[in-house]
Each structure stands twice: as structure tokens, then as C-alpha cells.
Motif scaffolding. Sequence first.
Motif: not given
Length: 314
Positions: A19-20, A23-24, A26-27, A54, A265-266
Amino acid sequence: MSKLGLGCGRMSNANSDRRESIATIHAALVAGITHLNTADFYTSGHNEMLIGEALKGSNRDKAFLSVKFGALVAPNGAMYGLDVRPQHIKNYVAYTLKRLNVEYIDLYQPARIDLAIPVEETIGAIADLVQAGYVKHIGITQVDDNTLRKAHAVHPIKLAEYQYSLFNRSIEKDILPAARELGIEVVAFGTLAHGLLGGTWSKDKVDHSNAYIPLFAKENIDTNLALVEALREIAAAKQMTVAQLAVAWVLAKGDDIIPLIGARKVNQLQESMKSLDVRLTERDVQSIEEAIPETKIAGGSFPQMKFKNGVVIR
């Protein structure tokens, strides 16, 4: 093309959080980092499937997908050979499209070149996929300037991928001038020298993934860590981390160079992106290179692997 690229390989490590990682990605896309760099052999296709997840929905059009192919990897994760035979390339693409869940790949490139196969044949096979619409652009990685010219003569090469960092500036002699002459941008991986320029490395740190790299050998590590400390003084004076300064140095070497960052990681992504805000003068670049002079570097930063008939020759 974004000024930084996101190297996604580490997102499929055993200690990575799915999930991280998503999210990274996407960020990164929200921040304008569009270049997503992967390979079909990263964790046996897991990395491609992660990126595919993603990019579901509207994210596909925001991304520039760069995929390497051809490395042969054993169940234990060790690379044992290379297969870039032209007749197999369509098969590789078919599986990659399925795992990524996309209709085309933005940039496709062999992980290495097999000396037993003319580069013209390998690039020609990818050019057929460009003609068919499955690939948009062709890349190449870790080849000499002569091979780069041969490949470009068959089909325009958009990006050439090389290791480039303060601990490995070998491309500056012949490869970078050739790429600039041909109008090819360079993707720089390994900008943190396998973590040595991450700013947190110590000789007592255990990381078996780097054990094969001469920079980290017992007889070399003290010398190289001393060079990192010299760079740390410059970074501290500029109120930034060693890693941010190392990436900023690569950015300062030319607008045609795209460093890859290995954030999974974000918060790591956000820290790495701060290098984009750094403006180094010519004097700054000179001071950085004086802090880590090439003549003082102990050991190589990358094992020189060449392949013939799919087998590593050294």
C-alpha cells in the motif's frame, strides 16, 4: 519527461509495504514525476503487477513507463544470464503488457546487450513492436558509445540508461558526449552509489545486497566513507542531506540527464524531491567533485558484466 524518475524495483523487496509503494507512485505522479522505471525480471514480474495496480483508472496517461527485459533470474533472485534473442522479444512484451495491464509501453529496452547477437538485430526486433504500436520509444542501457551509435542508426534511441554518481563518472569520457551528439537523453541510476551516498551508511552496517560491490569491500570502505564525510560538510553548509546534494549534483551536470530515485515510501519521495530546489553553481559543482576526487575512490561501484551466448563473461 520529468526531471526525476522513480526507480520502482525496491518496491517489490520483501520488506516493502504494498500500500505504501502504491501511495508513493500516486504521490510521484501528482508531483509531476512521470517516469516510472521497472523491469520484467524485478521480483519475477511482481513489480510490473504492482505498477499496473497503481495505474488503474486515469493514472495511465500520467505515466511514462520504462521497462527493461532480458535478464534471466533464478528462484533465489540471482541473475544468471541474459536472453535478448530477437525471436523472444515479442513474447516478453506480451507478458509485460498483461502484468502492467496497459496497451502499450512508453519505453522498452534490453537490460544488457549480448555480444553474440548484433545490437542491430535486438533493436530491430523492438522497432517492429514500435511499428505495431505496442512500444512507443526504444531505450538502451549500459553499452559503450560505439554500440550506442549502432543502435541509434537502426531506430532512434530516446533514452540511454547508465550508472552515474559521484562514485562512478565513467560515462563522462565517451558515452555522454556521444549521447549528446545524437540527441539522446541519459537516465542515471545508482545516483546514491548503492546507498553509500545515502548519508547513513557506516562500515558496521550489514547489507548483504551490496557485498559484491568493490566500494564496500573491507579494504575500501574506510577510504570511501571518509570521502562521504567530506561531502557531508558541503551538504551541511547548504542545509541539506548528503543524498539530496548527491542527486542535485547529477541534475547540475546537464538538463539532458534524468536521475532515478529509489523511494518506496512517500516521505522518502518528498525528501528526494527537495534536490529539485537546489541550484548549484559551477563553483559548487567543482567543490563537490574536489571533495570526492575520482583518483581517491577505492574500488569500483558496479561489476562489469558482459554477456556472450547468454552467459556472463568477465
